[in-house]
Design an enzyme around this catalytic site. Structure first.
Site, PDB file in Angstrom:
ATOM      1  N   HIS A   1      -2.832   1.283   7.279  1.00 50.09           N
ATOM      2  CA  HIS A   1      -2.985   1.120   5.827  1.00 50.09           C
ATOM      3  C   HIS A   1      -3.112   2.477   5.150  1.00 50.09           C
ATOM      4  O   HIS A   1      -3.863   3.343   5.606  1.00 50.09           O
ATOM      5  CB  HIS A   1      -4.221   0.277   5.511  1.00 50.09           C
ATOM      6  CG  HIS A   1      -4.555   0.233   4.046  1.00 50.09           C
ATOM      7  ND1 HIS A   1      -3.735  -0.381   3.125  1.00 50.09           N
ATOM      8  CD2 HIS A   1      -5.599   0.771   3.345  1.00 50.09           C
ATOM      9  CE1 HIS A   1      -4.271  -0.253   1.914  1.00 50.09           C
ATOM     10  NE2 HIS A   1      -5.387   0.451   2.027  1.00 50.09           N
TER      11      HIS A   1
ATOM     12  N   ASP B   1      -7.902   3.718  -3.800  1.00 41.62           N
ATOM     13  CA  ASP B   1      -6.963   2.823  -3.120  1.00 41.62           C
ATOM     14  C   ASP B   1      -6.498   1.766  -4.117  1.00 41.62           C
ATOM     15  O   ASP B   1      -7.246   0.832  -4.434  1.00 41.62           O
ATOM     16  CB  ASP B   1      -7.649   2.166  -1.920  1.00 41.62           C
ATOM     17  CG  ASP B   1      -6.697   1.310  -1.090  1.00 41.62           C
ATOM     18  OD1 ASP B   1      -5.541   1.123  -1.506  1.00 41.62           O
ATOM     19  OD2 ASP B   1      -7.120   0.824  -0.022  1.00 41.62           O
TER      20      ASP B   1
ATOM     21  N   CYS C   1       0.796  -1.236   0.000  1.00 35.73           N
ATOM     22  CA  CYS C   1       0.000   0.000   0.000  1.00 35.73           C
ATOM     23  C   CYS C   1       0.821   1.276   0.000  1.00 35.73           C
ATOM     24  O   CYS C   1       0.507   2.217  -0.745  1.00 35.73           O
ATOM     25  CB  CYS C   1      -0.996   0.008   1.155  1.00 35.73           C
ATOM     26  SG  CYS C   1      -0.260   0.154   2.813  1.00 35.73           S
TER      27      CYS C   1
END
Length: 275
Positions: A109, A124, A70
Site C-alpha cells: 500500500h 494518505d 492508492c
C-alpha cells in the site's frame, strides 16, 4: 507538476484557500481531495490497464473526473505537494485491515510521509473506506480525533502501525517503516494488485468517498453509509443499472460502458451462488 496541471487539480477539488507549504494548506488540500476524488478500482475490475505515469494519472483523476486507488491517489497528491514546496516521500505499508492475524501480507500500500518544521505527518488520501481526512502526526501516540473517525499511531523499533476506532474496538489498518520507495516499486505492486486473479481489486468492484460528515462505500452489490466509525445502514443493489446509478450519484463516477457487461457477470455469479 506544471502550473496548468496544478490549476486543473485545484479546480477539480474546488480548493479555495491560500497555498503555502504549511499545515493549514496541507489540511485544506487533504480535506478537499478526500471529498472530491473518489477511491475506485474500475479499471482493475474490468481487466483494463492501470497506468501510473504522471500524465495518465492526471488525465484520469483530474481531466476525466474519475477516481483511483492508492498508487494513483497518493502519487497525484505527492506531485501536488512537491510542486508547492512540501518535503514529502512515498512509503509502502502492509495492509492488515480485515486480515486475520496469521495471514501474511506484502508491503504494497502506498502512503506519504511529509515533514513540516521537523514534524512528520502521515498523509494518505487513498485507503478507501477509512482514508484519513486530515494529516496525522507521526510522533503522537494519543488518539487523533477527526470528523470522520479516530486514529491512533503506535511505534516499536522503527515499525509503525495505524489503527482506526470502530464500535468493536481498535482495528489495525496497516503497518510500515520509514524506508522510502521509488516509482519502480509501486509499478511492481500495481501490476500485482491490478492483474493477479487473487487480488481483491480484480475480484471485486470497490468504491469509497467522504461526503460531508459521512463515508460512502460500495463493494460489489452492497452500498454502505458510515458516520465516524459507525455503520449507519446497508443497501443491497439488485441490478447492474442500480450499481451504475449508485456510482454516479453517490461517488460522482460516470462509469465506462464496458462496466455493464462485467456487472452482468457479477450479478449472474451472485444469483447462481444464492440458488
Amino acid at each position: 507538476m506544471t502550473e496548468l496541471g496544478l490549476s486543473r487539480y485545484l479546480q477539480r477539488i474546488d480548493y479555495q484557500g491560500t497555498l503555502t507549504a504549511d499545515l493549514p494548506s496541507l489540511s485544506g488540500l487533504v480535506a478537499r481531495h478526500t471529498q472530491s476524488i473518489p477511491f475506485e478500482n474500475l479499471n482493475a475490475f474490468m481487466s483494463l490497464p492501470v497506468d501510473l505515469s504522471a500524465d495518465s494519472v492526471m488525465n484520469k483523476l483530474v481531466v476525466e473526473g474519475r477516481g483511483g486507488y492508492c498508487y494513483e491517489q497518493n502519487a497525484l497528491f505527492r506531485d501536488v505537494l512537491m510542486s508547492l514546496g512540501f518535503e514529502v516521500i512515498g512509503l509502502a505499508a502492509r495492509v492488515r485491515w480485515g486480515v486475520p492475524p496469521e495471514v501474511q501480507t506484502p508491503a504494497s500500500h502506498m502512503l506519504l510521509i511529509l515533514t513540516l518544521s521537523d514534524v512528520k505527518y502521515l498523509v494518505d488520501v487513498g485507503f478507501g473506506v477509512t482514508t484519513p481526512s486530515v494529516p496525522l502526526r507521526l510522533d503522537s501516540r494519543d488518539v487523533q480525533v477527526t470528523a470522520h473517525g479516530n486514529y491512533k499511531i503506535t511505534e516499536e523499533q522503527g515499525y509503525y502501525e495505524l489503527a482506526f476506532e470502530q464500535s468493536r474496538g481498535w482495528q489495525t489498518l496497516y503497518q510500515f517503516n520509514l524506508e522510502p520507495k521509488q516509482d519502480a516499486d509501486y509499478k511492481v505492486f500495481n501490476w500485482y494488485v491490478s492483474t493477479h486473479p487473487d487480488s481483491v481489486f480484480v475480484r471485486n468492484l470497490v468504491a469509497a468517498r467522504i461526503a460531508g460528515q459521512y463515508r460512502y462505500t460500495l463493494r460489489n452489490r452492497e452500498f454502505k453509509r458510515y458516520q465516524g466509525g459507525e455503520l449507519l445502514d446497508v443497501t443491497t443493489l439488485t441490478t447492474p443499472e442500480q450499481v451504475i446509478v449508485c456510482l454516479r450519484k453517490q461517488f460522482n463516477i460516470n462509469a465506462p460502458e464496458a462496466l455493464r457487461s462485467k456487472l452482468a457477470a457479477l450479478f449472474d455469479d451472485s444469483l447462481a451462488k444464492a440458488g
